[in-house]
Write a protein that holds these residues in place. Structure first.
Motif, PDB file in Angstrom:
ATOM      1  N   HIS A 156       0.830  -1.213   0.000  1.00 54.58           N
ATOM      2  CA  HIS A 156       0.000   0.000   0.000  1.00 54.58           C
ATOM      3  C   HIS A 156       0.864   1.261   0.000  1.00 54.58           C
ATOM      4  CE1 HIS A 156      -3.457   2.507   0.442  1.00 54.58           C
ATOM      5  NE2 HIS A 156      -2.922   3.112   1.499  1.00 54.58           N
ATOM      6  N   HIS A 180       1.159   5.486  -2.108  1.00 51.32           N
ATOM      7  CA  HIS A 180       0.571   6.492  -3.003  1.00 51.32           C
ATOM      8  C   HIS A 180       1.668   7.201  -3.804  1.00 51.32           C
ATOM      9  CE1 HIS A 180      -3.466   6.586  -0.962  1.00 51.32           C
ATOM     10  NE2 HIS A 180      -2.739   6.041   0.006  1.00 51.32           N
ATOM     11  N   HIS A 210      -9.029   1.649   1.037  1.00 51.89           N
ATOM     12  CA  HIS A 210      -8.717   1.807   2.463  1.00 51.89           C
ATOM     13  C   HIS A 210      -9.912   1.346   3.287  1.00 51.89           C
ATOM     14  CE1 HIS A 210      -6.355   5.009   0.411  1.00 51.89           C
ATOM     15  NE2 HIS A 210      -5.441   4.795   1.339  1.00 51.89           N
ATOM     16  N   HIS A 260      -4.986  -0.831   6.086  1.00 50.37           N
ATOM     17  CA  HIS A 260      -5.165  -0.446   7.484  1.00 50.37           C
ATOM     18  C   HIS A 260      -5.983  -1.465   8.296  1.00 50.37           C
ATOM     19  CE1 HIS A 260      -3.080   3.083   6.299  1.00 50.37           C
ATOM     20  NE2 HIS A 260      -4.064   3.478   5.496  1.00 50.37           N
ATOM     21  N   ASP A 266       2.567   3.032   2.947  1.00 51.13           N
ATOM     22  CA  ASP A 266       1.575   4.105   2.889  1.00 51.13           C
ATOM     23  C   ASP A 266       2.191   5.499   2.849  1.00 51.13           C
ATOM     24  OD1 ASP A 266      -0.964   5.191   2.617  1.00 51.13           O
ATOM     25  OD2 ASP A 266      -1.324   5.281   4.788  1.00 51.13           O
TER      26      ASP A 266
HETATM   27 ZN    ZN Z   1      -3.276   5.083   1.820  1.00 51.88          ZN
END
Ligand code: ZN
Length: 471
Positions: free
Chosen positions: A109, A111, A267, A305, A356
């Motif tokens: 995960h 971005h 998420h 998460h 993340d």
């Molecule tokens: Zn994220």
């Protein structure tokens, strides 16, 4: 301190450290041309070691070797003394003795569009998105910006020893094209897909899909262009429940039913305010149940998460074969909470490790494992180095349903691997020197390591990153 250098992405395995020419056009090449023999300490996992770790689940060759075929795939691994002469004849040889060779790290995960907001001060999830993230993501409708940041982002992953990730870009198709183009140039196994977000006001007007129909049309176009091209795969990417209408989530479920070879990433249950908002917007038993009702719990789904979930949620995730991305640096940074790794394992939910970035504070799987250990300790558990390295390699590959092609050194798998240096810093070198077992050394590396410990990164047997000489 060691600085990082990026090698030309398609240079030969033994290429000297020279900078790639700016804007050099390269095309994906599946193999490496001739076989490669790499010497070093080789460690890989065959299954989840569990807790306490079961030595039958890994192979360790302290004076080991790895043979990569001309096709860029693993041809052999074992003790160097057992190296079959026929396999190594005519091969290029690289000596990493004294260093640790592990499968490339898998980030479940992250971005690509949050490169510029890492380390932004003072907010929790929902305010952090509004204040920092959404304005930064708005810039990704600019092609040149999207291309430049995607390249920077991928080079940071390689410098951290990460060779596969499942990646959120932005709502703009431009961001997806830029990311996949850059990943293809580097011949990387990557998952990505256009972010879907259409709910007023939680998706801001300047970053909102104009309609579900248009979002679906754009997504289908991107799937046709990128899914299955080279080493790339498409992941349907609704941002999270609060930015989604029921109509959007329904479309995602329908789309996956049409294409069950696609991935789904989103998420879930990261922060308590977010969980309360989802309850207000959707009702139902739980946050996970919202996705479940729309058909989004699949064997190809990954939920980042899942800090605030219960046993019923975990049972449903396990039944569906869905996976969780455990993102400890992010959960600590935003004050979101402490993920329960032990409960996930007890209820047989597949878990991978996620950095993340940009809520996460490091691109490094080692730094992330360091924080994972502390989060697990705060929940009354432990995380052995063996299980940590499993989560960052084969565990991540399993979470992404990619363990048939990456994640360990079984013959025929794609030869993505990372070379780690037990002497990367004076503190780590000293701690390694006084260690009495390999497990102790491995744990010190997990807790003290970061990008400085990554001596080199290989993709399909080609060296794509080498740590610069110390100066
Ligand atoms: Zn994220």
């Amino acid at each position: 301190m060691a600085a990082a250098a990026v090698l030309p992405v398609l240079g030969s395995g033994a290429a000297p450290a020279v900078a790639a020419p700016a804007g050099a056009a390269t095309s994906a090449a599946p193999g490496r041309g001739c076989p490669l023999v790499v010497r070093g300490t080789v460690l890989h996992f065959l299954d989840d070691p569990g807790d306490p770790p079961d030595p039958a689940t890994w192979e360790l060759f302290e004076d080991g070797a790895l043979v990569v075929g001309a096709d860029g795939r693993i041809a052999w691994t074992g003790h160097a003394r057992d190296l079959p002469p026929g396999l190594s004849a005519g091969a290029e040889r690289v000596d990493h003795r004294g260093k640790l060779i592990v499968p490339g790290f898998v980030d479940t995960h992250i971005h690509a569009a949050q490169v510029d907001v890492i380390a932004s001060y003072g907010e929790q999830l929902l305010q952090w998105l509004d204040t920092y993230v959404f304005p930064a993501e708005a810039r990704f409708d600019d092609r040149a910006h999207a291309r430049a940041l995607s390249g920077f982002f991928l080079d940071r992953l390689l410098a951290a020893g990460t060779t596969t990730a499942t990646v959120f870009p932005t709502v703009h198709p431009t961001s997806v094209n830029a990311f996949f183009e850059q990943a293809e140039q580097r011949n990387l196994r990557m998952l990505c897909g256009k972010v879907l977000m259409d709910r007023d006001p939680y998706a801001p007007a300047y970053l909102r899909d104009a309609s579900v129909a248009q979002a679906e049309w754009e997504t289908r176009e991107l799937i046709a262009r990128w899914h299955g091209r080279g080493r790339l795969g498409y992941s349907i990417t609704p941002r999270f429940a609060p930015t989604s209408t029921v109509k959007l989530l329904t479309m995602v479920g329908r789309l996956w039913n049409d294409h069950p070879d696609l991935w789904i990433q989103t998420h879930a249950a990261e922060n308590e305010d977010e969980v309360a908002l989802v309850d207000e917007l959707f009702g139902g038993r739980s946050y996970i149940d919202v996705y479940d009702r729309h058909g989004l719990l699949t064997k190809k789904s990954l939920f980042a998460h899942c800090v605030h979930i219960d046993d019923t949620d975990r049972t449903r995730l396990a039944e569906a074969g869905s996976a969780i991305a455990f993102c400890p640096t992010s959960n600590l940074f935003l004050g979101s909470g402490l993920f329960d790794l032990r409960a996930a394992r007890e209820q047989k939910v597949t878990v991978g490790l996620g950095t993340d970035v940009g809520a996460g504070t490091s691109y490094s799987a080692l730094v992330t494992l360091n924080e994972a250990y502390k989060v697990t300790a705060l929940r009354g558990g432990t995380l052995s180095a063996q299980r940590g390295f499993y989560l960052a390699t084969l565990g991540g590959a399993k979470a992404l349903d990619l363990d048939g092609v990456i994640g360990n050194f079984r013959r025929g798998k794609e030869a993505d691997f990372t070379v780690l240096d037990f002497a990367a810093t004076p503190v780590l070198a000293r701690r390694t020197e006084v260690s009495e077992s390999f497990a102790e050394r491995l744990f010190a590396l997990m807790i003290l390591g970061d990008e400085r410990a990554v001596a080199a990164t290989y993709v399909m047997g080609r060296r794509v990153h080498e740590r610069a000489a110390r100066g």
